[in-house]
Design a protein around this motif. Structure first.
Motif, PDB file in Angstrom:
ATOM      1  N   THR A  90       0.825  -1.214   0.000  1.00  0.00           N
ATOM      2  CA  THR A  90       0.000   0.000   0.000  1.00  0.00           C
ATOM      3  C   THR A  90       0.856   1.259   0.000  1.00  0.00           C
ATOM      4  O   THR A  90       0.450   2.273  -0.545  1.00  0.00           O
ATOM      5  CB  THR A  90      -0.961   0.053   1.203  1.00  0.00           C
ATOM      6  OG1 THR A  90      -0.216  -0.212   2.377  1.00  0.00           O
ATOM      7  CG2 THR A  90      -2.067  -0.943   1.059  1.00  0.00           C
ATOM      8  N   SER A  91       2.064   1.192   0.569  1.00  0.00           N
ATOM      9  CA  SER A  91       2.897   2.395   0.580  1.00  0.00           C
ATOM     10  C   SER A  91       3.397   2.711  -0.826  1.00  0.00           C
ATOM     11  O   SER A  91       3.797   3.823  -1.115  1.00  0.00           O
ATOM     12  CB  SER A  91       4.067   2.233   1.541  1.00  0.00           C
ATOM     13  OG  SER A  91       4.970   1.280   1.033  1.00  0.00           O
ATOM     14  N   ARG A  92       3.371   1.717  -1.706  1.00  0.00           N
ATOM     15  CA  ARG A  92       3.811   1.952  -3.085  1.00  0.00           C
ATOM     16  C   ARG A  92       2.646   2.149  -4.041  1.00  0.00           C
ATOM     17  O   ARG A  92       2.692   2.992  -4.928  1.00  0.00           O
ATOM     18  CB  ARG A  92       4.655   0.762  -3.559  1.00  0.00           C
ATOM     19  CG  ARG A  92       6.054   0.804  -3.018  1.00  0.00           C
ATOM     20  CD  ARG A  92       6.735  -0.545  -3.116  1.00  0.00           C
ATOM     21  NE  ARG A  92       8.074  -0.479  -2.563  1.00  0.00           N
ATOM     22  CZ  ARG A  92       8.351  -0.399  -1.289  1.00  0.00           C
ATOM     23  NH1 ARG A  92       7.361  -0.350  -0.413  1.00  0.00           N
ATOM     24  NH2 ARG A  92       9.596  -0.344  -0.860  1.00  0.00           N
ATOM     25  N   TYR A  93       1.636   1.345  -3.881  1.00  0.00           N
ATOM     26  CA  TYR A  93       0.544   1.356  -4.867  1.00  0.00           C
ATOM     27  C   TYR A  93      -0.771   1.904  -4.320  1.00  0.00           C
ATOM     28  O   TYR A  93      -1.764   1.938  -5.023  1.00  0.00           O
ATOM     29  CB  TYR A  93       0.345  -0.051  -5.426  1.00  0.00           C
ATOM     30  CG  TYR A  93       1.512  -0.481  -6.279  1.00  0.00           C
ATOM     31  CD1 TYR A  93       1.593  -0.103  -7.606  1.00  0.00           C
ATOM     32  CD2 TYR A  93       2.559  -1.220  -5.746  1.00  0.00           C
ATOM     33  CE1 TYR A  93       2.669  -0.457  -8.387  1.00  0.00           C
ATOM     34  CE2 TYR A  93       3.643  -1.586  -6.520  1.00  0.00           C
ATOM     35  CZ  TYR A  93       3.693  -1.198  -7.844  1.00  0.00           C
ATOM     36  OH  TYR A  93       4.765  -1.539  -8.609  1.00  0.00           O
TER      37      TYR A  93
ATOM     38  N   ALA B  34       0.434   6.746  -4.245  1.00  0.00           N
ATOM     39  CA  ALA B  34       0.679   6.636  -2.811  1.00  0.00           C
ATOM     40  C   ALA B  34       1.926   7.423  -2.429  1.00  0.00           C
ATOM     41  O   ALA B  34       2.188   7.645  -1.262  1.00  0.00           O
ATOM     42  CB  ALA B  34       0.834   5.177  -2.434  1.00  0.00           C
ATOM     43  N   LEU B  35       2.699   7.849  -3.425  1.00  0.00           N
ATOM     44  CA  LEU B  35       4.008   8.419  -3.129  1.00  0.00           C
ATOM     45  C   LEU B  35       4.041   9.940  -3.108  1.00  0.00           C
ATOM     46  O   LEU B  35       5.047  10.517  -2.726  1.00  0.00           O
ATOM     47  CB  LEU B  35       5.030   7.909  -4.148  1.00  0.00           C
ATOM     48  CG  LEU B  35       5.512   6.508  -3.772  1.00  0.00           C
ATOM     49  CD1 LEU B  35       5.620   5.644  -4.978  1.00  0.00           C
ATOM     50  CD2 LEU B  35       6.834   6.584  -3.053  1.00  0.00           C
ATOM     51  N   LYS B  38       5.975  12.086  -0.527  1.00  0.00           N
ATOM     52  CA  LYS B  38       7.056  11.300   0.078  1.00  0.00           C
ATOM     53  C   LYS B  38       8.355  11.514  -0.703  1.00  0.00           C
ATOM     54  O   LYS B  38       8.325  11.835  -1.883  1.00  0.00           O
ATOM     55  CB  LYS B  38       6.715   9.812   0.034  1.00  0.00           C
ATOM     56  CG  LYS B  38       5.595   9.407   0.958  1.00  0.00           C
ATOM     57  CD  LYS B  38       5.466   7.894   0.962  1.00  0.00           C
ATOM     58  CE  LYS B  38       4.160   7.461   1.627  1.00  0.00           C
ATOM     59  NZ  LYS B  38       3.849   6.061   1.295  1.00  0.00           N
ATOM     60  N   LEU B 131       9.426  -0.447  -8.968  1.00  0.00           N
ATOM     61  CA  LEU B 131       8.546  -1.067  -7.972  1.00  0.00           C
ATOM     62  C   LEU B 131       8.416  -0.174  -6.743  1.00  0.00           C
ATOM     63  O   LEU B 131       7.329   0.014  -6.206  1.00  0.00           O
ATOM     64  CB  LEU B 131       9.098  -2.431  -7.572  1.00  0.00           C
ATOM     65  CG  LEU B 131       8.159  -3.262  -6.723  1.00  0.00           C
ATOM     66  CD1 LEU B 131       7.726  -4.487  -7.499  1.00  0.00           C
ATOM     67  CD2 LEU B 131       8.775  -3.694  -5.426  1.00  0.00           C
ATOM     68  N   ASP B 132       9.551   0.389  -6.311  1.00  0.00           N
ATOM     69  CA  ASP B 132       9.508   1.276  -5.142  1.00  0.00           C
ATOM     70  C   ASP B 132       8.745   2.562  -5.415  1.00  0.00           C
ATOM     71  O   ASP B 132       8.220   3.182  -4.505  1.00  0.00           O
ATOM     72  CB  ASP B 132      10.930   1.612  -4.678  1.00  0.00           C
ATOM     73  CG  ASP B 132      11.570   0.444  -3.928  1.00  0.00           C
ATOM     74  OD1 ASP B 132      10.814  -0.410  -3.444  1.00  0.00           O
ATOM     75  OD2 ASP B 132      12.808   0.393  -3.846  1.00  0.00           O
ATOM     76  N   GLY B 134       6.107   2.603  -7.245  1.00  0.00           N
ATOM     77  CA  GLY B 134       4.715   2.249  -7.507  1.00  0.00           C
ATOM     78  C   GLY B 134       4.372   2.339  -8.992  1.00  0.00           C
ATOM     79  O   GLY B 134       3.238   2.586  -9.358  1.00  0.00           O
TER      80      GLY B 134
END
Lengths: 159, 184
Positions: A90-93, B34-35, B38, B131-132, B134
Protein backbone atom coordinates in the motif's frame (compact mmCIF):
# COMPACT_ATOMS: atom_id res chain seq x y z
CA UNK A 1 -29.25 -46.16 -9.05
CA UNK A 2 -26.84 -46.81 -11.85
CA UNK A 3 -27.99 -43.73 -13.76
CA UNK A 4 -27.42 -41.67 -10.61
CA UNK A 5 -23.79 -42.80 -10.35
CA UNK A 6 -23.39 -42.02 -14.04
CA UNK A 7 -24.76 -38.52 -13.55
CA UNK A 8 -22.55 -37.92 -10.53
CA UNK A 9 -19.54 -39.27 -12.40
CA UNK A 10 -20.29 -36.97 -15.30
CA UNK A 11 -20.59 -34.00 -12.98
CA UNK A 12 -17.27 -34.76 -11.32
CA UNK A 13 -15.62 -35.03 -14.73
CA UNK A 14 -17.16 -31.73 -15.85
CA UNK A 15 -16.05 -29.96 -12.70
CA UNK A 16 -12.50 -31.25 -12.99
CA UNK A 17 -12.39 -30.09 -16.61
CA UNK A 18 -13.76 -26.69 -15.65
CA UNK A 19 -11.02 -26.15 -13.08
CA UNK A 20 -8.38 -27.33 -15.53
CA UNK A 21 -9.58 -24.77 -18.06
CA UNK A 22 -8.99 -21.86 -15.68
CA UNK A 23 -5.45 -20.97 -16.61
CA UNK A 24 -3.36 -19.03 -14.16
CA UNK A 25 0.27 -18.15 -14.67
CA UNK A 26 2.63 -20.55 -12.96
CA UNK A 27 5.77 -19.38 -11.22
CA UNK A 28 8.67 -21.62 -10.54
CA UNK A 29 9.10 -20.34 -7.02
CA UNK A 30 10.23 -22.70 -4.29
CA UNK A 31 8.85 -21.80 -0.89
CA UNK A 32 10.87 -22.74 2.14
CA UNK A 33 7.94 -24.54 3.71
CA UNK A 34 4.36 -25.59 2.89
CA UNK A 35 3.08 -23.12 5.54
CA UNK A 36 4.91 -20.31 3.81
CA UNK A 37 3.46 -21.39 0.51
CA UNK A 38 -0.06 -21.34 1.90
CA UNK A 39 0.42 -17.88 3.42
CA UNK A 40 2.14 -16.48 0.34
CA UNK A 41 -0.56 -17.69 -2.02
CA UNK A 42 -3.39 -16.46 0.18
CA UNK A 43 -1.76 -13.03 0.45
CA UNK A 44 -1.25 -12.81 -3.30
CA UNK A 45 -4.91 -13.75 -3.74
CA UNK A 46 -5.94 -10.83 -1.56
CA UNK A 47 -3.92 -8.22 -3.43
CA UNK A 48 -5.12 -6.58 -6.62
CA UNK A 49 -2.87 -6.11 -9.63
CA UNK A 50 -2.39 -2.35 -10.12
CA UNK A 51 -2.16 -2.69 -13.88
CA UNK A 52 -5.10 -4.88 -14.85
CA UNK A 53 -7.20 -3.72 -11.92
CA UNK A 54 -9.71 -6.54 -11.98
CA UNK A 55 -7.47 -9.48 -11.26
CA UNK A 56 -5.54 -10.46 -8.21
CA UNK A 57 -1.80 -10.98 -8.25
CA UNK A 58 -2.19 -14.71 -8.79
CA UNK A 59 -4.43 -14.54 -11.84
CA UNK A 60 -2.73 -11.68 -13.60
CA UNK A 61 -0.29 -12.18 -16.43
CA UNK A 62 1.17 -8.70 -16.36
CA UNK A 63 4.88 -8.35 -15.62
CA UNK A 64 4.15 -6.01 -12.73
CA UNK A 65 1.89 -8.59 -11.12
CA UNK A 66 4.57 -11.24 -11.56
CA UNK A 67 7.16 -9.06 -9.84
CA UNK A 68 4.85 -8.19 -7.00
CA UNK A 69 3.88 -11.82 -6.59
CA UNK A 70 7.49 -12.88 -6.29
CA UNK A 71 8.13 -9.97 -3.94
CA UNK A 72 5.30 -11.19 -1.71
CA UNK A 73 6.63 -14.77 -1.76
CA UNK A 74 10.12 -13.56 -0.92
CA UNK A 75 8.89 -11.50 2.00
CA UNK A 76 6.87 -14.44 3.31
CA UNK A 77 9.99 -16.59 3.19
CA UNK A 78 11.93 -13.89 5.01
CA UNK A 79 9.42 -14.33 7.82
CA UNK A 80 7.76 -10.93 7.47
CA UNK A 81 4.26 -10.59 8.90
CA UNK A 82 1.11 -10.14 6.82
CA UNK A 83 0.70 -6.56 8.02
CA UNK A 84 4.23 -5.71 7.02
CA UNK A 85 3.77 -7.13 3.53
CA UNK A 86 0.46 -5.35 3.04
CA UNK A 87 2.08 -2.13 4.25
CA UNK A 88 4.85 -2.63 1.68
CA UNK A 89 2.27 -2.85 -1.09
CA UNK A 90 0.00 0.00 0.00
CA UNK A 91 2.90 2.39 0.58
CA UNK A 92 3.81 1.95 -3.09
CA UNK A 93 0.54 1.36 -4.87
CA UNK A 94 -2.00 2.88 -2.50
CA UNK A 95 -5.04 1.43 -0.77
CA UNK A 96 -6.31 0.41 -4.17
CA UNK A 97 -4.43 -2.90 -4.12
CA UNK A 98 -6.40 -4.18 -1.16
CA UNK A 99 -9.50 -6.15 -2.00
CA UNK A 100 -10.49 -5.81 1.62
CA UNK A 101 -10.05 -2.15 2.53
CA UNK A 102 -8.82 -1.36 6.02
CA UNK A 103 -11.19 -0.24 8.75
CA UNK A 104 -10.55 3.51 8.86
CA UNK A 105 -12.60 6.65 9.18
CA UNK A 106 -12.85 7.03 5.42
CA UNK A 107 -13.88 3.42 4.86
CA UNK A 108 -16.45 3.19 7.67
CA UNK A 109 -19.22 3.84 5.17
CA UNK A 110 -18.06 0.89 3.11
CA UNK A 111 -17.97 -1.47 6.03
CA UNK A 112 -20.94 -0.21 8.01
CA UNK A 113 -23.14 1.20 5.22
CA UNK A 114 -24.89 -2.07 4.34
CA UNK A 115 -25.53 -2.90 8.00
CA UNK A 116 -26.82 0.64 8.53
CA UNK A 117 -29.19 0.37 5.59
CA UNK A 118 -30.49 -2.97 6.83
CA UNK A 119 -31.16 -1.49 10.27
CA UNK A 120 -32.87 1.52 8.72
CA UNK A 121 -35.10 -0.78 6.68
CA UNK A 122 -35.99 -2.82 9.74
CA UNK A 123 -36.83 0.30 11.75
CA UNK A 124 -39.01 1.71 8.98
CA UNK A 125 -40.75 -1.65 8.53
CA UNK A 126 -41.33 -1.94 12.25
CA UNK A 127 -42.84 1.53 12.50
CA UNK A 128 -45.01 0.88 9.46
CA UNK A 129 -46.40 -2.39 10.80
CA UNK A 130 -47.08 -0.94 14.24
CA UNK A 131 -48.95 1.99 12.70
CA UNK A 132 -51.09 -0.34 10.63
CA UNK A 133 -52.00 -2.47 13.64
CA UNK A 134 -52.93 0.51 15.77
CA UNK A 135 -54.58 2.49 12.98
CA UNK A 136 -56.43 -0.49 11.48
CA UNK A 137 -58.18 -1.46 14.70
CA UNK A 138 -59.88 1.90 15.34
CA UNK A 139 -63.12 2.53 13.50
CA UNK A 140 -63.51 5.61 11.41
CA UNK A 141 -65.05 8.36 13.54
CA UNK A 142 -67.87 10.44 12.21
CA UNK A 143 -69.12 13.71 13.56
CA UNK A 144 -72.74 14.15 14.67
CA UNK A 145 -73.50 16.51 11.77
CA UNK A 146 -72.12 14.12 9.20
CA UNK A 147 -74.12 11.29 10.81
CA UNK A 148 -77.33 13.35 10.37
CA UNK A 149 -76.55 14.05 6.73
CA UNK A 150 -75.77 10.39 6.16
CA UNK A 151 -79.00 9.29 7.77
CA UNK A 152 -80.91 11.75 5.58
CA UNK A 153 -79.28 10.38 2.47
CA UNK A 154 -79.98 6.80 3.45
CA UNK A 155 -83.63 7.64 4.15
CA UNK A 156 -83.93 9.34 0.74
CA UNK A 157 -82.57 6.27 -1.03
CA UNK A 158 -84.84 3.93 0.85
CA UNK A 159 -87.95 5.74 -0.22
CA UNK B 1 -44.59 16.80 9.80
CA UNK B 2 -46.34 13.79 8.28
CA UNK B 3 -46.02 15.31 4.83
CA UNK B 4 -42.29 15.76 5.33
CA UNK B 5 -41.84 12.08 6.18
CA UNK B 6 -43.30 11.19 2.78
CA UNK B 7 -40.49 13.14 1.11
CA UNK B 8 -37.71 11.08 2.73
CA UNK B 9 -37.57 8.42 -0.02
CA UNK B 10 -37.36 11.15 -2.66
CA UNK B 11 -34.49 12.83 -0.82
CA UNK B 12 -32.64 9.53 -0.49
CA UNK B 13 -33.21 8.82 -4.17
CA UNK B 14 -31.91 12.23 -5.22
CA UNK B 15 -28.87 11.83 -2.98
CA UNK B 16 -28.08 8.45 -4.54
CA UNK B 17 -28.71 9.94 -7.97
CA UNK B 18 -26.15 12.71 -7.47
CA UNK B 19 -23.63 10.23 -6.06
CA UNK B 20 -24.01 7.77 -8.94
CA UNK B 21 -24.10 10.51 -11.57
CA UNK B 22 -20.74 11.72 -10.30
CA UNK B 23 -19.47 8.15 -10.50
CA UNK B 24 -20.16 8.14 -14.23
CA UNK B 25 -17.40 10.70 -14.77
CA UNK B 26 -14.70 9.17 -12.59
CA UNK B 27 -11.82 7.55 -14.36
CA UNK B 28 -11.34 4.13 -12.79
CA UNK B 29 -7.96 3.79 -14.49
CA UNK B 30 -6.59 6.77 -12.62
CA UNK B 31 -5.05 5.74 -9.34
CA UNK B 32 -3.92 8.13 -6.69
CA UNK B 33 -0.24 7.87 -6.24
CA UNK B 34 0.68 6.64 -2.81
CA UNK B 35 4.01 8.42 -3.13
CA UNK B 36 2.98 12.04 -3.56
CA UNK B 37 4.44 13.95 -0.64
CA UNK B 38 7.06 11.30 0.08
CA UNK B 39 10.75 11.48 -0.77
CA UNK B 40 12.18 9.55 -3.70
CA UNK B 41 12.89 6.00 -2.54
CA UNK B 42 16.52 5.37 -1.74
CA UNK B 43 18.37 3.72 -4.61
CA UNK B 44 21.82 3.20 -6.02
CA UNK B 45 21.84 2.23 -9.67
CA UNK B 46 24.16 2.38 -12.63
CA UNK B 47 24.01 5.26 -15.02
CA UNK B 48 22.72 4.05 -18.38
CA UNK B 49 25.34 5.95 -20.38
CA UNK B 50 28.32 4.95 -18.24
CA UNK B 51 27.97 1.69 -16.27
CA UNK B 52 30.87 2.53 -13.99
CA UNK B 53 29.03 5.55 -12.61
CA UNK B 54 26.51 5.08 -9.82
CA UNK B 55 23.50 7.34 -9.32
CA UNK B 56 21.76 7.69 -5.97
CA UNK B 57 18.59 9.43 -4.86
CA UNK B 58 20.74 12.18 -3.31
CA UNK B 59 21.71 13.36 -6.79
CA UNK B 60 18.13 14.22 -7.65
CA UNK B 61 17.95 16.92 -4.99
CA UNK B 62 18.69 20.61 -5.40
CA UNK B 63 16.50 21.44 -8.38
CA UNK B 64 12.90 20.86 -9.36
CA UNK B 65 13.09 17.98 -11.81
CA UNK B 66 11.03 15.64 -13.92
CA UNK B 67 11.51 11.90 -13.53
CA UNK B 68 10.39 10.01 -16.60
CA UNK B 69 10.00 6.24 -16.69
CA UNK B 70 10.61 4.87 -20.18
CA UNK B 71 11.69 1.77 -22.12
CA UNK B 72 12.36 0.70 -25.67
CA UNK B 73 9.54 -1.86 -25.50
CA UNK B 74 6.94 0.80 -24.76
CA UNK B 75 5.07 2.30 -27.73
CA UNK B 76 3.56 5.23 -25.80
CA UNK B 77 7.08 6.26 -24.79
CA UNK B 78 7.99 6.60 -28.45
CA UNK B 79 4.94 8.79 -28.86
CA UNK B 80 5.92 11.16 -26.06
CA UNK B 81 9.63 11.16 -26.88
CA UNK B 82 9.64 14.07 -29.39
CA UNK B 83 7.80 16.25 -26.89
CA UNK B 84 10.41 15.55 -24.23
CA UNK B 85 13.19 16.40 -26.70
CA UNK B 86 11.47 19.70 -27.33
CA UNK B 87 11.18 20.31 -23.58
CA UNK B 88 14.88 19.78 -23.17
CA UNK B 89 15.59 22.50 -25.74
CA UNK B 90 13.47 24.93 -23.71
CA UNK B 91 15.74 24.27 -20.75
CA UNK B 92 13.00 24.56 -18.14
CA UNK B 93 14.10 21.82 -15.77
CA UNK B 94 16.35 18.76 -15.81
CA UNK B 95 14.63 15.58 -17.02
CA UNK B 96 15.93 12.38 -15.47
CA UNK B 97 15.13 9.18 -17.29
CA UNK B 98 14.49 5.88 -15.57
CA UNK B 99 15.21 3.23 -18.15
CA UNK B 100 12.81 0.63 -16.82
CA UNK B 101 13.27 -3.14 -17.38
CA UNK B 102 15.22 -2.58 -20.53
CA UNK B 103 18.45 -3.55 -22.25
CA UNK B 104 21.32 -1.12 -22.22
CA UNK B 105 22.44 -1.28 -25.85
CA UNK B 106 19.05 -0.92 -27.56
CA UNK B 107 18.16 1.85 -25.11
CA UNK B 108 21.29 3.83 -25.94
CA UNK B 109 20.73 3.27 -29.65
CA UNK B 110 17.18 4.56 -29.34
CA UNK B 111 18.44 7.75 -27.69
CA UNK B 112 21.03 8.19 -30.42
CA UNK B 113 18.39 7.78 -33.12
CA UNK B 114 15.52 9.74 -31.64
CA UNK B 115 17.40 12.38 -29.69
CA UNK B 116 18.21 12.36 -25.99
CA UNK B 117 15.94 14.52 -23.82
CA UNK B 118 17.48 13.32 -20.58
CA UNK B 119 19.94 15.01 -18.30
CA UNK B 120 20.90 11.58 -16.99
CA UNK B 121 19.45 8.10 -17.30
CA UNK B 122 19.09 5.73 -14.39
CA UNK B 123 19.41 2.13 -15.53
CA UNK B 124 16.70 0.21 -13.69
CA UNK B 125 17.21 -3.13 -15.35
CA UNK B 126 15.16 -5.32 -13.04
CA UNK B 127 12.56 -2.68 -12.27
CA UNK B 128 13.32 -2.43 -8.57
CA UNK B 129 13.26 1.36 -8.47
CA UNK B 130 10.09 1.24 -10.54
CA UNK B 131 8.55 -1.07 -7.97
CA UNK B 132 9.51 1.28 -5.14
CA UNK B 133 7.96 4.16 -7.06
CA UNK B 134 4.71 2.25 -7.51
CA UNK B 135 5.15 2.16 -11.28
CA UNK B 136 2.87 -0.29 -13.08
CA UNK B 137 3.50 0.64 -16.67
CA UNK B 138 5.33 3.07 -18.86
CA UNK B 139 5.51 5.93 -19.51
CA UNK B 140 5.05 7.49 -16.10
CA UNK B 141 6.39 10.82 -14.94
CA UNK B 142 7.03 12.30 -11.53
CA UNK B 143 7.58 15.93 -10.62
CA UNK B 144 10.16 16.12 -7.86
CA UNK B 145 10.82 19.30 -5.88
CA UNK B 146 14.20 20.69 -4.88
CA UNK B 147 14.18 18.72 -1.63
CA UNK B 148 13.73 15.44 -3.47
CA UNK B 149 10.07 15.07 -2.49
CA UNK B 150 7.71 13.62 -5.09
CA UNK B 151 5.00 16.20 -5.63
CA UNK B 152 3.04 14.84 -8.55
CA UNK B 153 2.73 11.67 -10.54
CA UNK B 154 1.39 11.40 -14.04
CA UNK B 155 0.74 8.01 -15.63
CA UNK B 156 0.67 8.11 -19.40
CA UNK B 157 2.44 9.93 -22.21
CA UNK B 158 3.08 13.65 -21.76
CA UNK B 159 1.80 15.85 -24.58
CA UNK B 160 1.35 19.57 -25.08
CA UNK B 161 -2.06 19.58 -23.44
CA UNK B 162 -1.08 17.74 -20.25
CA UNK B 163 2.06 19.82 -20.07
CA UNK B 164 0.47 23.23 -20.35
CA UNK B 165 -2.64 22.43 -18.31
CA UNK B 166 -1.19 20.43 -15.45
CA UNK B 167 2.53 19.91 -15.31
CA UNK B 168 3.96 23.28 -16.24
CA UNK B 169 1.88 25.38 -13.81
CA UNK B 170 2.89 23.03 -11.01
CA UNK B 171 6.56 23.15 -12.00
CA UNK B 172 6.50 26.96 -12.04
CA UNK B 173 4.98 27.01 -8.58
CA UNK B 174 7.59 24.58 -7.23
CA UNK B 175 10.43 26.53 -8.85
CA UNK B 176 9.14 29.66 -7.14
CA UNK B 177 9.18 27.78 -3.83
CA UNK B 178 12.72 26.60 -4.50
CA UNK B 179 13.84 30.15 -5.31
CA UNK B 180 12.32 31.40 -2.05
CA UNK B 181 14.16 28.69 -0.13
CA UNK B 182 17.38 29.62 -1.90
CA UNK B 183 16.94 33.28 -0.99
CA UNK B 184 16.18 32.56 2.65
Amino acid sequence: MRTLTKIIGGLVLLLSMATAAMATPVDTYEFKSPENQKRGLSLAHELRCPQCQNQNLIDSNSPVARDLRLEVYKMVDEGKGDDEIIEFMTSRYGEFVLYKPKMETKTYILWLGPVGLLLLGLVIGFIFIRKQRIGGSTEAEISAEDQKALDALLKRDNK
Amino acid sequence: MKKLVLFIPLVIFLGMGVFLYKGLFLNPQKLDSALEGKPIPAFQLERLETPSEMITNEQLKGKVSLLNVWATWCPSCKYEHPFLVMLKRQNILPIYGINYRDERIPALEELKRQGDPYHTNIFDKDGRLGLDLGVYGAPESFIVDHKGIIRFRYAGPIDQRVWSETLYPMIQQLQAEAAKDGAA
